[in-house]
Design a protein around this motif. Structure first.
Motif, PDB file in Angstrom:
ATOM      1  N   UNK A   1       0.885  -1.231  -0.217  1.00 59.97           N
ATOM      2  CA  UNK A   1      -0.014   0.044   0.186  1.00 59.97           C
ATOM      3  C   UNK A   1       0.845   1.330  -0.155  1.00 59.97           C
ATOM      4  N   UNK A   2       0.187   2.271  -0.316  1.00 61.93           N
ATOM      5  CA  UNK A   2       0.831   3.446  -0.410  1.00 61.93           C
ATOM      6  C   UNK A   2       0.062   4.841   0.242  1.00 61.93           C
ATOM      7  N   UNK A   3       0.471   5.666   0.902  1.00 65.09           N
ATOM      8  CA  UNK A   3      -0.259   6.454   1.312  1.00 65.09           C
ATOM      9  C   UNK A   3      -0.179   7.961   0.212  1.00 65.09           C
ATOM     10  N   UNK A   4      -1.468   8.465  -0.093  1.00 63.06           N
ATOM     11  CA  UNK A   4      -1.566   9.503  -1.060  1.00 63.06           C
ATOM     12  C   UNK A   4      -2.264  10.578  -0.464  1.00 63.06           C
ATOM     13  N   UNK A   5      -2.007  11.887  -1.140  1.00 63.72           N
ATOM     14  CA  UNK A   5      -2.574  13.196  -0.897  1.00 63.72           C
ATOM     15  C   UNK A   5      -3.671  13.273  -1.720  1.00 63.72           C
ATOM     16  N   UNK A   6      -4.904  13.705  -1.139  1.00 63.82           N
ATOM     17  CA  UNK A   6      -6.106  13.950  -2.006  1.00 63.82           C
ATOM     18  C   UNK A   6      -6.359  15.065  -2.807  1.00 63.82           C
ATOM     19  N   UNK A   7      -5.430  16.073  -2.614  1.00 62.99           N
ATOM     20  CA  UNK A   7      -5.466  17.478  -3.302  1.00 62.99           C
ATOM     21  C   UNK A   7      -5.909  17.527  -4.595  1.00 62.99           C
ATOM     22  N   UNK A   8      -5.134  16.633  -5.385  1.00 65.75           N
ATOM     23  CA  UNK A   8      -5.188  16.816  -6.925  1.00 65.75           C
ATOM     24  C   UNK A   8      -6.511  15.928  -7.351  1.00 65.75           C
TER      25      UNK A   8
ATOM     26  N   UNK B   1      -3.260   4.342  -9.163  1.00 69.47           N
ATOM     27  CA  UNK B   1      -2.941   3.241  -8.016  1.00 69.47           C
ATOM     28  C   UNK B   1      -3.699   1.933  -7.688  1.00 69.47           C
ATOM     29  N   UNK B   2      -4.837   2.163  -8.382  1.00 68.60           N
ATOM     30  CA  UNK B   2      -6.058   1.300  -7.904  1.00 68.60           C
ATOM     31  C   UNK B   2      -6.217   0.073  -9.216  1.00 68.60           C
ATOM     32  N   UNK B   3      -5.100   0.025 -10.141  1.00 68.62           N
ATOM     33  CA  UNK B   3      -5.243  -0.981 -10.986  1.00 68.62           C
ATOM     34  C   UNK B   3      -4.572  -2.213 -10.610  1.00 68.62           C
ATOM     35  N   UNK B   4      -3.988  -2.196  -9.537  1.00 67.67           N
ATOM     36  CA  UNK B   4      -3.225  -3.453  -9.168  1.00 67.67           C
ATOM     37  C   UNK B   4      -3.893  -4.106  -8.077  1.00 67.67           C
ATOM     38  N   UNK B   5      -4.705  -5.572  -8.529  1.00 66.54           N
ATOM     39  CA  UNK B   5      -5.082  -6.316  -7.593  1.00 66.54           C
ATOM     40  C   UNK B   5      -4.378  -6.367  -6.204  1.00 66.54           C
ATOM     41  N   UNK B   6      -5.095  -6.530  -5.251  1.00 67.49           N
ATOM     42  CA  UNK B   6      -4.489  -6.786  -3.880  1.00 67.49           C
ATOM     43  C   UNK B   6      -3.873  -5.670  -3.219  1.00 67.49           C
ATOM     44  N   UNK B   7      -3.613  -4.340  -3.888  1.00 67.39           N
ATOM     45  CA  UNK B   7      -2.871  -3.272  -3.549  1.00 67.39           C
ATOM     46  C   UNK B   7      -3.823  -2.298  -3.008  1.00 67.39           C
ATOM     47  N   UNK B   8      -3.351  -1.491  -2.092  1.00 63.00           N
ATOM     48  CA  UNK B   8      -4.289  -0.669  -1.512  1.00 63.00           C
ATOM     49  C   UNK B   8      -3.733   0.750  -1.763  1.00 63.00           C
ATOM     50  N   UNK B   9      -4.448   1.847  -1.455  1.00 62.42           N
ATOM     51  CA  UNK B   9      -4.177   3.100  -1.495  1.00 62.42           C
ATOM     52  C   UNK B   9      -4.658   3.628  -0.079  1.00 62.42           C
ATOM     53  N   UNK B  10      -3.881   4.563   0.542  1.00 63.00           N
ATOM     54  CA  UNK B  10      -4.456   4.902   1.873  1.00 63.00           C
ATOM     55  C   UNK B  10      -4.392   6.536   1.732  1.00 63.00           C
ATOM     56  N   UNK B  11      -5.614   6.974   1.874  1.00 66.30           N
ATOM     57  CA  UNK B  11      -5.815   8.384   1.205  1.00 66.30           C
ATOM     58  C   UNK B  11      -5.843   9.389   2.604  1.00 66.30           C
ATOM     59  N   UNK B  12      -5.049  10.472   2.586  1.00 70.06           N
ATOM     60  CA  UNK B  12      -4.997  11.292   3.691  1.00 70.06           C
ATOM     61  C   UNK B  12      -6.312  12.044   3.796  1.00 70.06           C
ATOM     62  N   UNK B  13      -6.881  11.580   5.011  1.00 70.94           N
ATOM     63  CA  UNK B  13      -8.306  12.007   5.370  1.00 70.94           C
ATOM     64  C   UNK B  13      -8.090  13.256   6.544  1.00 70.94           C
ATOM     65  N   UNK B  14      -8.011  12.826   7.590  1.00 72.81           N
ATOM     66  CA  UNK B  14      -7.950  13.739   8.927  1.00 72.81           C
ATOM     67  C   UNK B  14      -6.301  13.652   9.410  1.00 72.81           C
ATOM     68  N   UNK B  15      -5.311  14.470   9.309  1.00 70.68           N
ATOM     69  CA  UNK B  15      -4.050  13.865   9.643  1.00 70.68           C
ATOM     70  C   UNK B  15      -3.782  14.426  11.153  1.00 70.68           C
ATOM     71  N   UNK B  16      -2.631  14.067  11.767  1.00 69.15           N
ATOM     72  CA  UNK B  16      -2.611  14.101  13.156  1.00 69.15           C
ATOM     73  C   UNK B  16      -1.965  15.582  13.557  1.00 69.15           C
ATOM     74  N   UNK B  17      -1.302  16.222  12.529  1.00 72.40           N
ATOM     75  CA  UNK B  17      -0.694  17.307  13.122  1.00 72.40           C
ATOM     76  C   UNK B  17      -1.463  18.622  13.168  1.00 72.40           C
ATOM     77  N   UNK B  18      -0.932  19.546  13.828  1.00 66.29           N
ATOM     78  CA  UNK B  18      -1.591  20.800  13.893  1.00 66.29           C
ATOM     79  C   UNK B  18      -1.850  21.579  12.591  1.00 66.29           C
ATOM     80  N   UNK B  19      -1.260  21.538  11.609  1.00 70.29           N
ATOM     81  CA  UNK B  19      -1.585  22.013  10.394  1.00 70.29           C
ATOM     82  C   UNK B  19      -2.699  21.338   9.785  1.00 70.29           C
ATOM     83  N   UNK B  20      -3.487  20.369  10.302  1.00 71.39           N
ATOM     84  CA  UNK B  20      -4.532  19.692   9.890  1.00 71.39           C
ATOM     85  C   UNK B  20      -5.764  20.622   9.915  1.00 71.39           C
TER      86      UNK B  20
END
Lengths: 276, 276
Positions: free
Chosen positions: B119-126, B134-153
């Motif tokens: 799996x790979x983490x991906x940023x959603x802005x674009x 990233x989704x064309x690979x069977x059994x592989x995952x994308x992990x989309x940034x939703x709500x991050x842990x940092x102050x800048x969130x």
């Protein structure tokens, strides 16, 4: 490099062209595959063929990383080659990074200390502490994604808040409070046309890095019409249109011809605005 | 690996721990600096000391890239070592990538073809076209940034549109239309506490990758209370708290002890929910 120096380079070269070094090993001329480092061999010829016609190079990290160590090595060699032979070029690591503070620090170290690159593109989603670590290096720049050139820019970047401000506008308004326009630029896609007018309301003086001319269909004339400011304020990128202009042994000559064509258009646009 | 397999691993190991391999060469025990590849030597001991107590490893790319070729090599060796010796581990390349389509394709090729990472983490802005390749690979995952842990969130992720929907909610609502929950997870920071309730309204069945426990101050109990679902649905990451638990030659033993402590807390939490 500061903003004034970049503008001086633009005036001297009569060009605000940035050549995108998005090198796909599957697309380079086959005779180069016998070289020890085909990607670097390709880049060296592209750079030597275009350096007097452009003011910036933008290697896109994805293309290098996809080859693992071999690609990373080609990336480093390319950066060093440009630095040594064409020190007036502004080098943009198109990495679109953005992470929490301590991680962004590592990226900043990677690009600005380890490689002495001039600027890095960063994604704004994680906010201030993901961008600030890049700003502690004097003379180095962050280029924040504002309004991108791709179709997916519609998904989130145009989302308006209750006051009507769209996300890309908020990103540009807020992030410019983190640094001066001598350290920060914004990515605005050439495909966004008249929206450059809205961008210039928020960021009248910033340089904009403009991808999307050429293969992606953006118009250089529209970008200049709506986006140029009194210091030009534009770095317009072309990648595929230049580097893959010809796939034979003549690719350097073809890349030069294509760059020359764009440079001449840019010269005319700079003259129209009496900037040169 | 699919979702059911991941859940089976969690039940078998009584753990939903992800160990973050954010290796800073300035922080590893000095005796390792004599090794040919100090970072890999460090990772090998960390992995051997913790593999039965966790279900995932998350190398953060920034830490490797900051060392250039040497770092990239250590990253590849680490991934291969885990794959060969602990094939039940879910490997997350924490890269937070996000770019236009053809560039995202290169990243996908890099992580999923070249390295066989899970799996790979991906940023959603674009938007969509930056995630889809990233989704064309069977059994592989994308992990989309939703709500991050940092102050800048706070800067952009909480921006509400006219209907009151906040950006992180929109990102999770829209992006889950691009893939099933067998191919997509979301990053939600442990520091967000009760907001996990809001996240679970939008994504009841998705796995969440949860950074921010430990050094960043998030509470494992709160994360489980508000975020756990009927298949656990959580991968909770700890990096610094484990890998730098001790800076002497005993760092492996200390990393194991720290992981064991977290695993036992996780076991209790899984039992409370009658998941094991």
């Amino acid at each position: 490099m500061n903003k004034q120096q970049l503008f001086e380079n633009i005036k001297r070269k009569k060009s605000f062209l940035c050549v995108g070094l998005d090198i796909d090993i599957k697309k380079i001329p086959t005779h180069l595959l016998n070289e020890e480092d085909p990607i670097f061999a390709f880049n060296k010829i592209i750079v030597d063929s275009t350096a007097d016609l452009c003011v910036a190079y933008k290697p896109n990290l994805a293309f290098y990383e996809s080859l693992g160590i071999q690609g990373w090595s080609a990336f480093e060699k390319t950066v060093r080659y440009i630095k040594e032979n064409y020190p007036d070029q502004f080098i943009i690591a198109d990495a679109k990074r953005g992470d929490i503070g301590n991680t962004s620090e590592m990226y900043a170290r990677s690009f600005f200390e380890h490689l002495d690159i001039d600027s890095v593109t960063v994604a704004p989603y994680m906010g201030e502490d993901s961008v600030k670590p890049f700003l502690v290096y004097p003379g180095k720049w962050v280029i924040v994604l504002g309004l991108t050139s791709n179709k997916g820019s519609q998904d989130f970047q145009f989302t308006a808040d209750a006051s009507g401000e769209r996300l890309f506008e908020k990103v540009m308004r807020i992030s410019q409070t983190w640094a001066t326009d001598d350290q920060m630029m914004f990515v605005v896609g050439a495909t966004q046309g008249k929206l450059f007018t809205d961008v210039r309301k928020i960021a009248p003086d910033h340089f904009l890095l403009v991808p999307g001319v050429g293969a992606q269909g953006g118009s250089l004339q529209d970008v200049a019409k709506y986006g140029m400011n009194k210091q030009c304020g534009l770095l317009v990128n072309s990648s595929r249109g230049i580097i893959y202009a010809d796939k034979s042994e003549n690719f350097g000559i073809a890349a030069r011809a294509e760059s020359k064509k764009i440079q001449e258009q840019m010269e005319a646009l700079l003259q129209e605005r009496s900037l040169i």
